[in-house]
Write an enzyme that holds these catalytic residues in place. Structure first.
Site, PDB file in Angstrom:
ATOM      1  N   LYS A 177      -6.552  10.617  -3.278  1.00 22.63           N
ATOM      2  CA  LYS A 177      -7.076   9.364  -3.842  1.00 22.63           C
ATOM      3  C   LYS A 177      -7.976   9.530  -5.099  1.00 22.63           C
ATOM      4  O   LYS A 177      -9.040  10.145  -5.005  1.00 22.63           O
ATOM      5  CB  LYS A 177      -8.117   8.654  -2.769  1.00 22.63           C
ATOM      6  CG  LYS A 177      -7.990   7.045  -3.158  1.00 22.63           C
ATOM      7  CD  LYS A 177      -8.335   6.147  -2.007  1.00 22.63           C
ATOM      8  CE  LYS A 177      -7.928   4.886  -2.325  1.00 22.63           C
ATOM      9  NZ  LYS A 177      -8.675   3.904  -1.392  1.00 22.63           N
ATOM     10  N   TRP A 198      -4.013   5.820  -5.331  1.00 18.04           N
ATOM     11  CA  TRP A 198      -3.191   6.848  -4.490  1.00 18.04           C
ATOM     12  C   TRP A 198      -2.418   7.595  -5.276  1.00 18.04           C
ATOM     13  O   TRP A 198      -1.641   7.396  -6.141  1.00 18.04           O
ATOM     14  CB  TRP A 198      -2.406   6.095  -3.267  1.00 18.04           C
ATOM     15  CG  TRP A 198      -3.248   5.408  -2.334  1.00 18.04           C
ATOM     16  CD1 TRP A 198      -3.326   4.222  -2.073  1.00 18.04           C
ATOM     17  CD2 TRP A 198      -4.041   6.037  -1.158  1.00 18.04           C
ATOM     18  NE1 TRP A 198      -4.203   3.973  -1.090  1.00 18.04           N
ATOM     19  CE2 TRP A 198      -4.647   5.262  -0.459  1.00 18.04           C
ATOM     20  CE3 TRP A 198      -4.532   7.507  -0.977  1.00 18.04           C
ATOM     21  CZ2 TRP A 198      -5.466   5.359   0.637  1.00 18.04           C
ATOM     22  CZ3 TRP A 198      -5.318   7.873  -0.059  1.00 18.04           C
ATOM     23  CH2 TRP A 198      -5.832   6.823   0.737  1.00 18.04           C
ATOM     24  N   THR A 229       0.766  -1.304  -0.149  1.00 20.24           N
ATOM     25  CA  THR A 229       0.027   0.117  -0.059  1.00 20.24           C
ATOM     26  C   THR A 229       0.983   1.303   0.008  1.00 20.24           C
ATOM     27  O   THR A 229       2.060   1.386   0.540  1.00 20.24           O
ATOM     28  CB  THR A 229      -0.994   0.007   1.292  1.00 20.24           C
ATOM     29  OG1 THR A 229      -1.786   1.108   1.191  1.00 20.24           O
ATOM     30  CG2 THR A 229      -0.159  -0.366   2.459  1.00 20.24           C
ATOM     31  N   GLU A 280      -4.703  -2.516   5.045  1.00 17.50           N
ATOM     32  CA  GLU A 280      -4.419  -3.150   6.256  1.00 17.50           C
ATOM     33  C   GLU A 280      -5.276  -3.684   7.145  1.00 17.50           C
ATOM     34  O   GLU A 280      -4.970  -4.239   8.009  1.00 17.50           O
ATOM     35  CB  GLU A 280      -3.714  -1.920   7.055  1.00 17.50           C
ATOM     36  CG  GLU A 280      -2.497  -1.280   6.595  1.00 17.50           C
ATOM     37  CD  GLU A 280      -2.645  -0.045   5.597  1.00 17.50           C
ATOM     38  OE1 GLU A 280      -3.668  -0.118   4.924  1.00 17.50           O
ATOM     39  OE2 GLU A 280      -1.821   0.845   5.398  1.00 17.50           O
TER      40      GLU A 280
HETATM   41  P1  AMP Z   1      -6.653   1.294   0.347  1.00 18.44           P
HETATM   42  O1  AMP Z   1      -5.698   0.997   1.399  1.00 18.44           O
HETATM   43  O2  AMP Z   1      -5.857   1.739  -0.563  1.00 18.44           O
HETATM   44  O3  AMP Z   1      -8.013   0.578   0.190  1.00 18.44           O
HETATM   45  O4  AMP Z   1      -6.948   2.758   1.176  1.00 18.44           O
HETATM   46  C1  AMP Z   1      -7.753   2.935   2.410  1.00 18.44           C
HETATM   47  C2  AMP Z   1      -7.900   4.342   2.646  1.00 18.44           C
HETATM   48  O5  AMP Z   1      -8.813   4.799   1.529  1.00 18.44           O
HETATM   49  C3  AMP Z   1      -8.591   4.626   3.888  1.00 18.44           C
HETATM   50  O6  AMP Z   1      -7.593   4.753   4.748  1.00 18.44           O
HETATM   51  C4  AMP Z   1      -9.503   6.051   3.618  1.00 18.44           C
HETATM   52  O7  AMP Z   1      -8.293   7.063   3.463  1.00 18.44           O
HETATM   53  C5  AMP Z   1      -9.769   6.102   2.194  1.00 18.44           C
HETATM   54  N1  AMP Z   1     -11.375   5.301   2.082  1.00 18.44           N
HETATM   55  C6  AMP Z   1     -11.487   3.857   2.136  1.00 18.44           C
HETATM   56  N2  AMP Z   1     -12.907   3.979   2.260  1.00 18.44           N
HETATM   57  C7  AMP Z   1     -13.540   5.096   2.411  1.00 18.44           C
HETATM   58  C8  AMP Z   1     -14.819   5.811   2.449  1.00 18.44           C
HETATM   59  N3  AMP Z   1     -15.868   5.087   2.407  1.00 18.44           N
HETATM   60  N4  AMP Z   1     -14.873   7.131   2.604  1.00 18.44           N
HETATM   61  C9  AMP Z   1     -13.782   7.822   2.714  1.00 18.44           C
HETATM   62  N5  AMP Z   1     -12.391   7.270   2.483  1.00 18.44           N
HETATM   63  C10 AMP Z   1     -12.248   5.924   2.467  1.00 18.44           C
END
Ligand code: AMP
Length: 544
Positions: free
Chosen positions: A442, A447, A187, A332
């Site tokens: 994002k 990312w 990640t 994570e």
């Molecule tokens: P990833 O590990 O790439 O799936 O990213 C996880 C991150 O995406 C989280 O820590 C948040 O910052 C963001 N994220 C995931 N779901 C949401 C959601 N429903 N609303 C806002 N941010 C989100």
């Protein structure tokens, strides 16, 4: 003295071997399919899937893969990818899903850091590996998977189907321990290299059970799942594992799926369960409005990865009769943390209040412990007003990143993981994300490190300072906006900045727009104060 009472239940290991074997017997007739561009769906049965997975495990043994070795994939969503998803961990190896949208630099780092032994790569994305082949010495073998009917197998690589046809199936799975590693995903971080998350059999086993719970996603044998979330993104949110566990019908998106393909498959196959990031649903909304697809077979759209706009949730209900369920999680966390389901006592609330609840990120699913903590380390009340960083713990939350001592600060002394997301929690337990401590953008589910981009911009000879912030975007949810301070007395054009970045960043990470400012606002300790810039540009109207 009375007889011992404790520990009189079996210590049955929570490994995915159980799901696979159960599914093989119970759901042999059920269907797994893959979209093949320009052709009807490729279909086979769970019995075929099980037989090929056992043969793939035999092949892995022939390739010299031993317990703990990393078996990587660089591939679109397909039944072949699903076979590697199961054959690798059930033989004791570790599945490592690689993201083909990363830069060559990050991909090289990740493969080397994980020490991948073999990579199963789709023909269409293989050129990324060819370009870095001499920089990934641990990779002994690359196996090519043909992701389109007329795909050519490059560089004389061995081809998946040919190898599989010759391989002798494994006759029985090795006995695994539930804490054995099952898979890994990397990640992106704010700074430095991507970090590895290693999943255990136990964590994924319990996560699958949670996904099937009625108050979570109620994933079941009745479902027809369309896998749109890339299988390299947090194991496609773990649904390919839960799908096999439940014996659901599963359809894989194949290469480069577009909104129209999604709508056609949903309509024709009566898809009931399909998750994706908001960007995908924003495009689908426009298409369904224009072309009138019937997508009302969908009973659950888990939507997350970025905040889902309330208007989108409402439109899918009212116009298309398809229920969105806003979810929050992270790589994570395997990934599920919270889900925005209405509670029974909210059903007679005013519609407006119900949507306000469903637009939040939801309450913690059973198995996830959650708290918010302010900058001083003080836990905050659930009053819907007090803000704090979300900290979590639970059986599918990571305990440590893989081989990365520098990331130890992401864990608290009392055993919680610091998510880097800032939220309020209302008295009903629903979280609402308000900010991020991690300096990341994002965009369309991918990312972008704002720190990386701004330090590259500050490498331009005409630039004094630069800060990159996320601004709202109707399609991509967020896009980077570069706020640049030119050196005194120097003029610089926006195009010069973007051109300067072009060979340094992935195409989608390039800022679309550059604004020139007098100075980057600073905090009392002289750090860039991006809160001020975010506030200033919060109503930014993107040009494209
Ligand atoms: P990833 O590990 O790439 O799936 O990213 C996880 C991150 O995406 C989280 O820590 C948040 O910052 C963001 N994220 C995931 N779901 C949401 C959601 N429903 N609303 C806002 N941010 C989100």
């Amino acid at each position: 003295m009375s007889a011992p009472l404790n520990d009189l239940m079996m210590n049955y290991p929570l490994t995915l071997t159980h799901f696979f074997e159960r599914s093989r017997r119970l759901f042999a007739k059920k269907t797994i399919a893959t979209r093949v561009p320009g052709r009807p769906l490729f279909r086979y049965t769970y019995a075929d899937f099980a037989e090929r997975t056992m043969r793939l495990a035999g092949l892995l043994r022939e390739l010299g893969i031993k317990k703990g070795d990393r078996v990587a994939t660089l591939a679109w969503n397909s039944h072949r990818h699903l076979e590697v998803y199961w054959a690798a961990p059930l033989s004791g190896a570790v599945l490592h899903t690689l993201n083909f949208r990363l830069s060559a630099q990050d991909l090289t780092y990740i493969i080397n850091h994980a020490e991948d032994s073999v990579i199963f790569a789709d023909a269409s994305v293989y050129p990324m590996l060819a370009a870095i082949r001499d920089k990934i010495p641990t990779v002994k073998q690359i196996v090519c998977m043909k992701d389109t009917v007329d795909a050519a197998v490059p560089d004389g690589l061995p081809e998946y189907e040919a190898l599989l046809a010759r391989a002798a199936p494994l006759d029985r799975w090795p006995q695994l321990d539930e804490t054995d590693a099952l898979g890994m995903c990397y990640t992106s971080g704010t700074t430095g290299h991507p970090k590895g998350v290693v999943y255990t059999h136990r964590g994924i086993f319990l996560h699958c059970m949670a996904q099937a719970a009625a108050d979570t996603m109620a994933l079941s044998e009745n479902d027809v799942i369309l896998h749109v979330v890339p299988m390299f993104h947090a194991n496609a949110w773990c649904v390919p594992y839960g799908g096999v566990m439940t014996g659901a019908t599963q359809i894989f998106a194949g290469p480069n799926i577009q909104p129209k393909d999604i709508c056609e498959i949903v309509q024709a196959e009566k898809v009931s369960f399909v998750g994706a990031v908001p960007t995908v649903w924003i495009a689908i909304k426009e298409l369904v409005e224009k072309d009138g697809f019937d997508i009302s077979s969908i009973r659950c759209i888990p939507i997350g990865g970025s905040a889902a706009p309330r208007s989108l949730i409402e439109a899918f209900d009212k116009k298309f009769n398809a229920t969105m369920m806003h979810a929050w999680g992270m790589t994570e966390m395997s990934p599920i943390g919270t889900l925005a389901r209405l509670k029974s006592y909210m059903r007679d609330w005013a519609e407006d209040d119900q949507y306000a609840v469903r637009a939040k990120q939801g309450y913690a699913v059973a198995g996830v412990d959650l708290r918010i903590v302010n900058d001083e380390g003080v836990e905050q009340p659930w009053d819907g007003k007090s803000m704090g960083e979300i900290q979590v713990r639970g059986p599918w939350v990571l305990k440590s990143y893989y081989n990365n001592a520098a990331a130890a600060d992401r864990f608290t002394g009392d055993g919680w993981f610091r998510t880097g997301d800032v939220a309020v929690i209302d008295p009903d337990g629903y979280i609402q994300i308000t900010d991020r401590t991690k300096d990341l953008i994002k965009s369309g589910g991918e990312w972008i490190s704002s720190i990386d981009v701004e330090s590259m911009i500050m490498g331009h000879p005409k630039v004094l300072e630069a800060a990159v912030i996320a601004v709202p975007h109707p399609k991509w949810v967020e896009r980077p906006l570069a706020c640049v301070v030119p050196k005194p007395g120097v003029t610089v054009e926006a195009a010069e900045i973007v051109d300067f970045l072009r060979d340094k960043l992935a195409r989608w990470a390039l800022p679309d727009e550059v604004v020139f400012i007098d100075a980057v606002p600073k905090t009392s300790v002289g750090k860039f104060d991006k809160k001020v810039l975010r506030e200033r540009f919060k109503n930014w109207q993107p040009k494209s």
